[in-house]
Design a protein around this motif. Structure first.
Motif, short mmCIF file in Angstrom:
data_model
loop_
_atom_site.label_atom_id
_atom_site.label_comp_id
_atom_site.label_asym_id
_atom_site.label_seq_id
_atom_site.Cartn_x
_atom_site.Cartn_y
_atom_site.Cartn_z
N HIS A 10 0.86 -1.18 0.00
CA HIS A 10 0.00 0.00 0.00
C HIS A 10 0.90 1.24 0.00
O HIS A 10 2.11 1.16 0.30
N PRO A 11 0.36 2.40 -0.34
CA PRO A 11 1.20 3.60 -0.53
C PRO A 11 2.03 3.98 0.68
O PRO A 11 3.11 4.58 0.52
N ASP A 12 1.57 3.69 1.88
CA ASP A 12 2.31 4.09 3.07
C ASP A 12 3.42 3.11 3.44
O ASP A 12 4.19 3.38 4.38
N ALA A 13 3.49 1.99 2.75
CA ALA A 13 4.49 0.97 3.07
C ALA A 13 5.70 1.12 2.14
O ALA A 13 5.56 1.57 0.99
N PRO A 14 6.87 0.76 2.63
CA PRO A 14 8.05 0.81 1.75
C PRO A 14 8.06 -0.38 0.79
O PRO A 14 7.41 -1.40 1.04
N SER A 15 8.77 -0.25 -0.29
CA SER A 15 8.95 -1.38 -1.21
C SER A 15 9.98 -2.32 -0.61
O SER A 15 11.10 -1.92 -0.29
N VAL A 16 9.59 -3.57 -0.43
CA VAL A 16 10.50 -4.55 0.17
C VAL A 16 10.59 -5.77 -0.74
O VAL A 16 9.64 -6.09 -1.48
N PRO A 17 11.72 -6.47 -0.73
CA PRO A 17 11.84 -7.68 -1.54
C PRO A 17 10.78 -8.70 -1.16
O PRO A 17 10.35 -8.78 0.00
N LEU A 18 10.35 -9.49 -2.14
CA LEU A 18 9.32 -10.49 -1.89
C LEU A 18 9.69 -11.42 -0.76
O LEU A 18 8.84 -11.83 0.04
N GLN A 19 10.98 -11.79 -0.69
CA GLN A 19 11.40 -12.76 0.31
C GLN A 19 11.35 -12.21 1.73
O GLN A 19 11.44 -12.96 2.69
N ARG A 20 11.17 -10.89 1.87
CA ARG A 20 11.18 -10.31 3.21
C ARG A 20 9.82 -9.80 3.67
O ARG A 20 9.54 -9.78 4.87
N GLY A 21 8.97 -9.41 2.71
CA GLY A 21 7.76 -8.74 3.16
C GLY A 21 6.45 -9.30 2.71
O GLY A 21 5.40 -8.90 3.21
N ALA A 22 6.43 -10.25 1.76
CA ALA A 22 5.16 -10.72 1.20
C ALA A 22 4.59 -11.87 2.01
O ALA A 22 5.31 -12.80 2.39
N SER A 23 3.28 -11.80 2.26
CA SER A 23 2.61 -12.91 2.95
C SER A 23 2.34 -14.02 1.95
O SER A 23 2.54 -13.87 0.74
N GLY A 24 1.83 -15.17 2.47
CA GLY A 24 1.53 -16.29 1.59
C GLY A 24 0.48 -15.94 0.56
O GLY A 24 0.61 -16.27 -0.62
N GLY A 25 -0.58 -15.23 1.00
CA GLY A 25 -1.63 -14.83 0.06
C GLY A 25 -1.12 -13.86 -0.98
O GLY A 25 -1.49 -13.93 -2.17
N GLU A 26 -0.27 -12.92 -0.56
CA GLU A 26 0.30 -11.97 -1.52
C GLU A 26 1.20 -12.67 -2.53
O GLU A 26 1.17 -12.37 -3.73
N LEU A 27 2.01 -13.62 -2.03
CA LEU A 27 2.86 -14.38 -2.95
C LEU A 27 2.04 -15.14 -3.97
O LEU A 27 2.39 -15.22 -5.15
N SER A 28 0.92 -15.72 -3.53
CA SER A 28 0.06 -16.47 -4.44
C SER A 28 -0.43 -15.57 -5.55
O SER A 28 -0.42 -15.92 -6.74
N ARG A 29 -0.87 -14.37 -5.17
CA ARG A 29 -1.41 -13.46 -6.17
C ARG A 29 -0.32 -12.90 -7.09
O ARG A 29 -0.54 -12.71 -8.28
N VAL A 30 0.86 -12.63 -6.52
CA VAL A 30 1.96 -12.16 -7.36
C VAL A 30 2.34 -13.23 -8.39
O VAL A 30 2.55 -12.93 -9.57
N MET A 31 2.41 -14.48 -7.95
CA MET A 31 2.78 -15.54 -8.86
C MET A 31 1.73 -15.71 -9.96
O MET A 31 2.06 -15.87 -11.14
#
Length: 603
Positions: A450-471
């Motif tokens: 979200h806009p208030d969050a920093p950009s972080v590498p997938l391996q450090r900040g993405a949840s399981g659901g977010e990873l599923s959707r990114v993939m």
């Protein structure tokens, strides 16, 4: 595309056939019913690890059979057919051989002791051949693939797929440069040691060359020396044998005692009655043959006696030559052939040990030339990646917005890999970069939820659901660049629910317009988009048989979605399920037309 798989004695599945169609196939069922075994079976069929623990209790082996349609219009199908032929198998050619599809049969068997067997096109083959074919025929995604997406190498590979980056030409140039640099450094650091080694080798080669050895010469010399050293005895033996064969003299009036004369007498006596009896005529013929052989042998012995003679000077020359060869054999090999082989190998080694100024200059020139070529190709690859990274990030971000991540932003960075003292360094566009077989770039995928969050590498900040959707978003964006016909998703919707689940189903349906898509899911929102719905039921016997793996349509499909919605078959759940199917059908395009002939064939 896959037309059908049959699974026997794998986990809870006793014996079941999974019919598949173009478009989107969804596989559903209660937890523990055996849905995962479908994915496990597909993995085995395409070279996955054979785990004996997966063999059904009480069975000696598990097996998976698959029927694959090789659609000629798709890329790589000709290469697949060629690889099958190389493995000794055969593809069933469909008639007429126009733009249709041929048939490939695959089989994998896993024994309870852990050993496995594979069959490709009816012929036994290593499981690695199944894995090779799988790279061209299907791609599998599961929760382990989500974890793999967090690895830098996988992120670079994803970007390269989208960009269409081909690394083969660069890899050749990189390898040539790396090898030339390694050889130059080794010769520079070991110059004195290599010079000494070269001198020893050169001395040996010169000694062998001076001897002017001839292959097989030692054997011939040994035979000649043995003959000369026994010349007198050999001559006497041959002379005595000749006398026994042809030593008589009939002019003296004495009866002949030599073999040849006696045989001549036999021939004369039998010849006097020739024609009187067939049996005796045959014996006379044999006597004539014996007489001729004895006569030939006598002539050859006479010639041998004339040739054989003791020659001390020739024997001395031979012994001197044998001594030279024996000395070389003691130093360089077990026999003359080994000595000649050592000399040949030494000449090759001398080329690698050349530390002369000319040789070192030639190596440095080769290294620099290869470095320039590799750097130029690496620069082109980096530019292609940077341009593609912006396009892919924007496309995936749009997909994520549709997957209920309205504020998410995906970024893909491509940065030159900084050089360290221990690295191989290529100068690309004036900057020294650490180089490897895949180029000079570090590729990283970052997610800002979200806009208030920093950009972080997938391996450090993405949840399981977010990873599923990114993939899933990545696969939708990569669909046009992926030549495989079949995509398999194992609970890719894990951690997803609500409106996001509907969007997952919608995007899977979009993928199914150009690919065969097989999805194992527990979400009714995803299952509603299926054009082919397979339900796995586990019977009271705790095993899945053919009757427990059902293709559901119409009201049966509504009942299954109702169960997935609330666990109970109620009127409200059925109404909701009917609405979900109607909405999904309205949004989905019709699947690609299936050839009738293919659909009628079964293993």
């Amino acid at each position: 595309m896959l037309e059908e798989i049959r699974i026997s004695s794998l986990g809870v599945i006793q014996d079941a056939v999974l019919p598949l169609t173009p478009g989107l196939t969804v596989v559903t069922g209660e937890t523990g019913a055996g849905k995962t075994m479908v994915v496990t079976g597909l993995s085995l069929l395409f070279g996955g690890r054979a785990d004996p623990a997966r063999v059904r209790t009480g069975a000696t082996e598990a097996s998976v059979d698959g029927r694959v349609l090789l659609e000629r219009s798709r890329p790589r199908m000709a290469e697949v057919a060629a690889r099958v032929a190389d493995a000794g198998g055969a593809v069933e050619i469909e008639e007429p051989p126009g733009d249709g599809a041929d048939v490939l049969l695959l089989r994998r068997i896993v024994n309870g002791n852990g050993r496995s067997r594979a069959y490709v096109g009816g012929a036994p083959a290593p499981a690695s051949v199944l894995a090779e074919l799988g790279e061209s025929l299907l791609v599998m995604h599961g929760q382990s693939d989500q974890l793999r997406l967090t690895r830098p190498a996988e992120q670079r590979a994803v970007l390269d797929r989208f960009a269409g980056v081909e690394l083969e030409e660069y890899a050749v140039a990189f390898t040539e440069w790396r090898d030339a640099d390694r050889v130059l450094q080794e010769r520079t650091s070991r110059a004195r040691e290599m010079q000494r080694e070269a001198e020893l080798l050169a001395h040996g080669v010169a000694e062998i060359d001076a001897a002017e050895l001839i292959p097989g010469e030692d054997v011939e010399l040994n035979e000649a020396a043995k003959r000369l050293s026994h010349a007198d005895a050999l001559r006497l033996a041959a002379l005595g044998a000749h006398t026994a064969l042809r030593g008589g003299d009939e002019s003296t009036g004495d009866a002949p005692t030599d073999v040849a004369s006696l045989l001549d007498s036999v021939v004369r006596q039998l010849g006097a009655v020739v024609g009187a009896d067939r049996e005796l005529d045959e014996l006379a013929s044999r006597a004539r043959d014996l007489s001729a052989v004895a006569d030939d042998l006598a002539h050859e012995l006479s010639a041998y006696v004339d040739r054989i003679d003791a020659d001390p000077e020739q024997l001395a020359q031979i012994e001197t030559r044998r001594a030279v060869i024996a000395a070389l054999i003691r130093r360089y090999g077990d026999d003359l052939d080994a000595v000649l082989s050592w000399a040949e190998d030494a000449r090759k080694q001398l080329t690698d040990l050349d530390v002369s100024d000319e040789a070192m200059a030639a190596l440095a020139e080769k290294r620099d030339r290869s470095a320039q070529r590799a750097a130029k190709l690496a620069g082109t690859i980096s530019t292609t990646r940077r341009v593609a990274a912006e396009r892919l990030a924007a496309a995936v971000t749009d997909e994520l917005h549709g997957l209920a991540m309205a504020s998410a932003q995906l970024e893909i960075t491509v940065q030159s890999r900084p050089a360290a003292s221990s690295d191989l360094v290529l100068v690309v566009d004036g900057v020294g970069c650490a180089a490897s077989i895949d180029g000079v770039d570090d590729v990283q995928i970052l997610l800002r939820p979200h806009p208030d969050a920093p950009s972080v590498p997938l391996q450090r900040g993405a949840s399981g659901g977010e990873l599923s959707r990114v993939m899933l978003a990545l696969e939708v964006c990569l669909a046009g660049a992926d030549p495989v016909a079949t995509m398999v998703f194992d609970e890719v919707d894990s951690g997803v629910g609500g409106r996001a689940a509907v969007e997952v189903g919608r995007r899977l349906a979009r993928l199914a317009r150009t690919h065969q898509v097989i999805v194992v899911t527990h979400l009714p929102q995803v299952a509603a988009f299926g054009q082919n719905h397979v339900v796995v039921d586990k019977a009271a016997t705790e095993s899945v048989t053919a009757s427990d793996l059902r293709v559901v349509r119409g009201e049966d499909r509504v009942v299954e979605l109702a169960r997935m919605l609330g666990g109970r078959d109620t009127d409200a759940a059925r109404i909701h399920a009917t609405e979900m199917i109607a909405e999904a059908d309205a949004e989905s395009s019709p699947p690609p037309r299936r050839r009738k002939a293919a659909g009628q064939r079964r293993t």
